[in-house]
Design a protein around this motif. Structure first.
Motif, PDB file in Angstrom:
ATOM      1  N   PRO A 198      10.614   6.358  -2.876  1.00 60.43           N
ATOM      2  CA  PRO A 198      10.511   7.785  -2.530  1.00 60.43           C
ATOM      3  C   PRO A 198      10.357   8.046  -1.036  1.00 60.43           C
ATOM      4  O   PRO A 198      10.885   9.039  -0.523  1.00 60.43           O
ATOM      5  CB  PRO A 198       9.273   8.246  -3.306  1.00 60.43           C
ATOM      6  N   PHE A 199       9.649   7.161  -0.331  1.00 61.66           N
ATOM      7  CA  PHE A 199       9.486   7.362   1.109  1.00 61.66           C
ATOM      8  C   PHE A 199      10.843   7.417   1.805  1.00 61.66           C
ATOM      9  O   PHE A 199      11.103   8.291   2.641  1.00 61.66           O
ATOM     10  CB  PHE A 199       8.629   6.248   1.710  1.00 61.66           C
ATOM     11  N   TYR A 200      11.729   6.490   1.455  1.00 62.91           N
ATOM     12  CA  TYR A 200      13.046   6.455   2.094  1.00 62.91           C
ATOM     13  C   TYR A 200      13.908   7.639   1.659  1.00 62.91           C
ATOM     14  O   TYR A 200      14.688   8.181   2.455  1.00 62.91           O
ATOM     15  CB  TYR A 200      13.736   5.131   1.771  1.00 62.91           C
ATOM     16  N   GLU A 238       7.071  -4.205   5.463  1.00 63.14           N
ATOM     17  CA  GLU A 238       7.054  -5.397   4.612  1.00 63.14           C
ATOM     18  C   GLU A 238       5.735  -5.511   3.863  1.00 63.14           C
ATOM     19  O   GLU A 238       4.688  -5.162   4.411  1.00 63.14           O
ATOM     20  CB  GLU A 238       7.292  -6.634   5.464  1.00 63.14           C
ATOM     21  N   PRO A 239       5.743  -6.031   2.649  1.00 62.37           N
ATOM     22  CA  PRO A 239       6.950  -6.299   1.870  1.00 62.37           C
ATOM     23  C   PRO A 239       7.480  -5.010   1.242  1.00 62.37           C
ATOM     24  O   PRO A 239       6.727  -4.066   1.045  1.00 62.37           O
ATOM     25  CB  PRO A 239       6.450  -7.256   0.784  1.00 62.37           C
ATOM     26  N   TYR A 240       8.775  -4.999   0.931  1.00 57.79           N
ATOM     27  CA  TYR A 240       9.319  -3.841   0.233  1.00 57.79           C
ATOM     28  C   TYR A 240       9.014  -3.946  -1.250  1.00 57.79           C
ATOM     29  O   TYR A 240       9.188  -5.003  -1.856  1.00 57.79           O
ATOM     30  CB  TYR A 240      10.830  -3.719   0.424  1.00 57.79           C
ATOM     31  N   ARG A 241       8.542  -2.850  -1.813  1.00 54.97           N
ATOM     32  CA  ARG A 241       8.327  -2.744  -3.242  1.00 54.97           C
ATOM     33  C   ARG A 241       9.059  -1.498  -3.740  1.00 54.97           C
ATOM     34  O   ARG A 241       9.097  -0.471  -3.041  1.00 54.97           O
ATOM     35  CB  ARG A 241       6.839  -2.649  -3.575  1.00 54.97           C
ATOM     36  N   PRO A 242       9.662  -1.538  -4.932  1.00 56.72           N
ATOM     37  CA  PRO A 242      10.417  -0.380  -5.427  1.00 56.72           C
ATOM     38  C   PRO A 242       9.620   0.918  -5.438  1.00 56.72           C
ATOM     39  O   PRO A 242      10.209   2.000  -5.331  1.00 56.72           O
ATOM     40  CB  PRO A 242      10.805  -0.811  -6.845  1.00 56.72           C
ATOM     41  N   LEU A 296      17.700   1.105  -3.050  1.00 55.99           N
ATOM     42  CA  LEU A 296      17.360   1.260  -1.633  1.00 55.99           C
ATOM     43  C   LEU A 296      18.611   1.249  -0.775  1.00 55.99           C
ATOM     44  O   LEU A 296      18.760   2.078   0.137  1.00 55.99           O
ATOM     45  CB  LEU A 296      16.407   0.143  -1.205  1.00 55.99           C
ATOM     46  N   LEU A 297      19.532   0.348  -1.049  1.00 55.26           N
ATOM     47  CA  LEU A 297      20.761   0.282  -0.266  1.00 55.26           C
ATOM     48  C   LEU A 297      21.568   1.571  -0.388  1.00 55.26           C
ATOM     49  O   LEU A 297      22.256   1.970   0.555  1.00 55.26           O
ATOM     50  CB  LEU A 297      21.610  -0.911  -0.727  1.00 55.26           C
ATOM     51  N   GLY A 298      21.476   2.223  -1.526  1.00 52.81           N
ATOM     52  CA  GLY A 298      22.197   3.475  -1.712  1.00 52.81           C
ATOM     53  C   GLY A 298      21.625   4.638  -0.927  1.00 52.81           C
ATOM     54  O   GLY A 298      22.308   5.639  -0.711  1.00 52.81           O
ATOM     55  N   VAL A 299      20.377   4.509  -0.487  1.00 55.19           N
ATOM     56  CA  VAL A 299      19.717   5.579   0.261  1.00 55.19           C
ATOM     57  C   VAL A 299      19.932   5.435   1.760  1.00 55.19           C
ATOM     58  O   VAL A 299      20.194   6.410   2.465  1.00 55.19           O
ATOM     59  CB  VAL A 299      18.209   5.599  -0.056  1.00 55.19           C
ATOM     60  N   THR A 355       0.830  -1.203   0.000  1.00 60.25           N
ATOM     61  CA  THR A 355       0.000   0.000   0.000  1.00 60.25           C
ATOM     62  C   THR A 355       0.863   1.251   0.000  1.00 60.25           C
ATOM     63  O   THR A 355       0.575   2.224  -0.714  1.00 60.25           O
ATOM     64  CB  THR A 355      -0.932   0.009   1.216  1.00 60.25           C
ATOM     65  N   LEU A 356       1.935   1.241   0.781  1.00 55.87           N
ATOM     66  CA  LEU A 356       2.854   2.374   0.792  1.00 55.87           C
ATOM     67  C   LEU A 356       3.437   2.617  -0.595  1.00 55.87           C
ATOM     68  O   LEU A 356       3.511   3.762  -1.063  1.00 55.87           O
ATOM     69  CB  LEU A 356       3.981   2.120   1.796  1.00 55.87           C
ATOM     70  N   ALA A 357       3.840   1.551  -1.264  1.00 57.16           N
ATOM     71  CA  ALA A 357       4.452   1.677  -2.583  1.00 57.16           C
ATOM     72  C   ALA A 357       3.488   2.225  -3.626  1.00 57.16           C
ATOM     73  O   ALA A 357       3.923   2.805  -4.628  1.00 57.16           O
ATOM     74  CB  ALA A 357       4.996   0.328  -3.036  1.00 57.16           C
ATOM     75  N   ALA A 358       2.198   2.050  -3.382  1.00 56.10           N
ATOM     76  CA  ALA A 358       1.194   2.502  -4.340  1.00 56.10           C
ATOM     77  C   ALA A 358       0.802   3.965  -4.136  1.00 56.10           C
ATOM     78  O   ALA A 358       0.089   4.535  -4.975  1.00 56.10           O
ATOM     79  CB  ALA A 358      -0.051   1.617  -4.255  1.00 56.10           C
ATOM     80  N   LEU A 359       1.253   4.572  -3.043  1.00 51.22           N
ATOM     81  CA  LEU A 359       0.888   5.957  -2.774  1.00 51.22           C
ATOM     82  C   LEU A 359       1.579   6.907  -3.751  1.00 51.22           C
ATOM     83  O   LEU A 359       2.660   6.628  -4.268  1.00 51.22           O
ATOM     84  CB  LEU A 359       1.280   6.342  -1.343  1.00 51.22           C
ATOM     85  N   GLU A 360       0.950   8.052  -3.961  1.00 48.76           N
ATOM     86  CA  GLU A 360       1.584   9.110  -4.747  1.00 48.76           C
ATOM     87  C   GLU A 360       2.833   9.604  -4.018  1.00 48.76           C
ATOM     88  O   GLU A 360       2.942   9.504  -2.800  1.00 48.76           O
ATOM     89  CB  GLU A 360       0.603  10.274  -4.927  1.00 48.76           C
ATOM     90  N   TRP A 361       3.768  10.133  -4.785  1.00 48.74           N
ATOM     91  CA  TRP A 361       4.996  10.650  -4.188  1.00 48.74           C
ATOM     92  C   TRP A 361       4.689  11.709  -3.127  1.00 48.74           C
ATOM     93  O   TRP A 361       5.347  11.756  -2.091  1.00 48.74           O
ATOM     94  CB  TRP A 361       5.906  11.221  -5.268  1.00 48.74           C
ATOM     95  N   SER A 362       3.708  12.547  -3.380  1.00 49.68           N
ATOM     96  CA  SER A 362       3.369  13.601  -2.419  1.00 49.68           C
ATOM     97  C   SER A 362       2.865  13.001  -1.113  1.00 49.68           C
ATOM     98  O   SER A 362       3.123  13.540  -0.028  1.00 49.68           O
ATOM     99  CB  SER A 362       2.316  14.534  -3.009  1.00 49.68           C
ATOM    100  N   GLN A 363       2.153  11.874  -1.192  1.00 51.76           N
ATOM    101  CA  GLN A 363       1.671  11.212   0.018  1.00 51.76           C
ATOM    102  C   GLN A 363       2.824  10.568   0.783  1.00 51.76           C
ATOM    103  O   GLN A 363       2.864  10.615   2.024  1.00 51.76           O
ATOM    104  CB  GLN A 363       0.629  10.153  -0.348  1.00 51.76           C
TER     105      GLN A 363
END
Length: 299
Positions: free
Chosen positions: A133-135, A125-129, A157-160, A91-99
């Motif tokens: 943006p959240f991270y 969990e689970p992590y989705r690409p 993700l590891l780079g962030v 659900t987090l991964a599906a949010l708009e960048w602004s959210q």
């Protein structure tokens, strides 16, 4: 963001911990006294749940009393990081960048204004690409270190992150759930992750199952009938398999290798490992001395 990344990490270990325990604090202090060069240096203390829906995310008040309790009992050399969890990773991964940005701003404010913690650790969990943006926004807005439990070698993700921790367990997912099966999977997954983190210039921890998981365990107990089913294996055999990977792949000579992520310090009274909604709990749910004795060899 790159300017804010932690560039160096003294060698040591981290641990997931979920309840207040004087015994656990004593165990950390005793270990650090015996191994001052490679101590347990970060505690990921359960700090609360992130709520995520299709309309956005929200952080309810954190478990500030628990975080304060640990901070008061440990020296400043042991960092306390609030572990924030949610199973709504998709659900987090599906949010708009602004959210995602709005959620990151809310979390960053809560972390930065809490004097008892030195960082934040996410177990989302689970992590989705799509959640990257959240991270990124967390690193932008948070003045303290940002880490997360990760399931693999996602280079972006590891780079962030400042302190990624590989969830290096539940790897013997196909029967038989033997230490050898775990070791074979760990050899591939640990190595891929370590190489990706090093290539990203990121200090990394590798999670090792010092207690049972859904797949690696000595025995399991039915929570309804109390029936016990034993395996022919011991928990320390899984830890030795992980150690064999570390030694073969020369992790300890990698300047980006920070240490082990210890799974884990759980509530002693809990009926085994695995969500309480499930019929079976796995054991041991506390770290055996035979496993604990192997920890210095990972440093």
């Amino acid at each position: 963001m790159e300017q804010k990344k932690v560039k160096e990490c003294p060698r040591g270990h981290c641990v997931w911990i979920y309840r207040k325990s004087e015994a656990y604090v004593s165990r950390v202090l005793e270990y650090n006294q015996l191994h001052p060069e490679t101590p347990i240096r970060i505690l990921f203390v359960c700090g609360g749940l992130i709520e995520v829906t299709r309309n956005g995310g929200h952080l309810p008040p954190m478990e500030t009393e628990r975080l304060r309790w640990f901070r008061a009992r440990l020296p400043q050399g042991v960092e306390i990081h609030a572990c924030l969890e949610t199973p709504q990773g998709e659900t987090l991964a599906a949010l708009e960048w602004s959210q995602q940005e709005a959620l990151a701003q809310e979390v960053a404010k809560a972390i930065d204004t809490n004097p008892d913690i030195q960082g934040v650790h996410f177990d989302i969990e689970p992590y989705r690409p799509g959640a990257l943006p959240f991270y990124i926004y967390m690193k932008k807005y948070c003045a303290k270190s940002v880490g997360a439990a990760v399931s693999g070698a996602d280079a972006q993700l590891l780079g962030v992150l400042d302190f990624p921790v590989l969830m290096g367990y539940d790897l013997a997912s196909e029967p038989p759930h033997s230490p050898k099966a775990f070791g074979a999977a760990a050899a591939r997954i640990y190595t891929e992750y370590a190489r990706a983190a090093s290539a990203a210039g990121t200090c990394y921890f590798v999670g090792v199952p010092f207690i049972s998981t859904w797949c690696e365990f000595e025995y399991r107990k039915n929570r309804k009938t109390n029936i016990v089913e034993h395996t022919p294996w011991r928990m320390e055999a899984y830890v030795r398999e992980a150690l064999h990977v570390f030694e073969k792949e020369h992790f300890k000579s990698d300047p980006y290798y920070a240490g082990v992520g210890i799974w884990g310090f759980l509530e002693p009274s809990e009926p085994g490992v695995s969500p309480l909604r499930l019929e079976w709990g796995t054991y041991p749910h506390l770290i055996k001395e035979e496993c604990w004795a192997l920890l210095p060899r990972f440093a």
